[in-house]
Design an enzyme around this catalytic site. Structure first.
Site, PDB file in Angstrom:
ATOM      1  NE  ARG A 127      -2.713  -0.774   3.489  1.00  0.00           N
ATOM      2  CZ  ARG A 127      -3.405  -1.083   4.492  1.00  0.00           C
ATOM      3  NH1 ARG A 127      -4.839  -1.358   4.449  1.00  0.00           N
ATOM      4  NH2 ARG A 127      -3.208  -0.925   5.956  1.00  0.00           N
ATOM      5  NE  ARG A 171      -1.375  -4.018  12.238  1.00  0.00           N
ATOM      6  CZ  ARG A 171      -2.129  -3.738  11.086  1.00  0.00           C
ATOM      7  NH1 ARG A 171      -1.424  -2.912   9.995  1.00  0.00           N
ATOM      8  NH2 ARG A 171      -3.453  -3.725  10.909  1.00  0.00           N
TER       9      ARG A 171
END
Length: 217
Positions: A127, A171
């Site tokens: 991204r 994460r």
């Protein structure tokens, strides 16, 4: 139907939640939406949550749970809902079960979006965000015409810290530690359905709706 959607970051929960909730005509309820509604509405719970958020701290479970309890009691959730982002751990799942039992309700289905870690990294690390307008591009799936430049406003594209591989891997570790045990919890309850979340969005949606069909017919 009363559904919980679980899966790692980058699994496409937000996208699939929109499609599924629309298909079933039930509200999509996410903790992010609940927080924003309470904070912007300046509710007592919103003010309490904002104190933690302003300090950069996690909002305590008891505040989050109180917000979820209030949201599930609203009229539009009476006939069903889709929960996205809650519960995040087994203690929250146990609390949700108690909340629903008090309302004489129970979950019908927990849909787990299954995708491997490397695919998550590929999705999220690709991204690129425009510094000017905030538009998000993807180097593989949705590239701009000119590398590093936003097609919309000509702004510079950059990779957010959240989208760096080392951050994403961390994460995922946190997810495996805290949230993945939910799958075992709901499997023991007999309401877990795993869903392959790899491939184009449309194909994943078709699989999701096919998984729901036995519960809606």
């Amino acid at each position: 139907m009363r559904i919980v959607l679980v899966g790692p970051p980058g699994a496409g929960k937000g996208t699939q939640a929109q499609f599924i909730s629309s298909h079933l005509s039930v509200p999509k309820i996410s903790t992010g939406d609940i927080f924003r509604a309470n904070v912007s509405g300046n509710t007592p719970l919103g003010r309490k949550a904002k104190e933690f958020m302003d300090r950069g701290d996690l909002v305590p479970d008891e505040v989050t749970i109180a917000m979820v309890r209030d949201r599930l009691a609203e009229d539009d959730a009476r006939e069903g809902f889709l929960l996205d982002g809650f519960p995040r751990n087994v203690p929250q799942a146990e609390t949700l079960k108690k909340i629903l039992a008090e309302m004489d309700l129970r979950l019908d289905l927990v849909l787990e979006l299954v995708v491997d870690d490397d695919e998550v990294v590929r999705r999220l690390s690709g991204r690129r965000t425009c510094r000017k307008c905030g538009r998000i591009w993807h180097v593989a799936f949705d590239p701009p015409s000119k590398e590093g430049v936003c097609d919309v406003c000509g702004g510079e594209l950059f990779q957010r810290d959240d989208d760096r591989e080392e951050t994403i891997r961390h994460r995922l570790e946190v997810y495996q530690e805290q949230t993945a045990p939910l799958a075992s919890f709901y499997a023991d309850e007999g309401i877990l359905v795993g869903l392959d979340a790899t491939g184009p969005v449309e194909e994943v949606t078709e699989r999701a709706l096919a998984a729901l069909r036995p519960f809606t017919e």
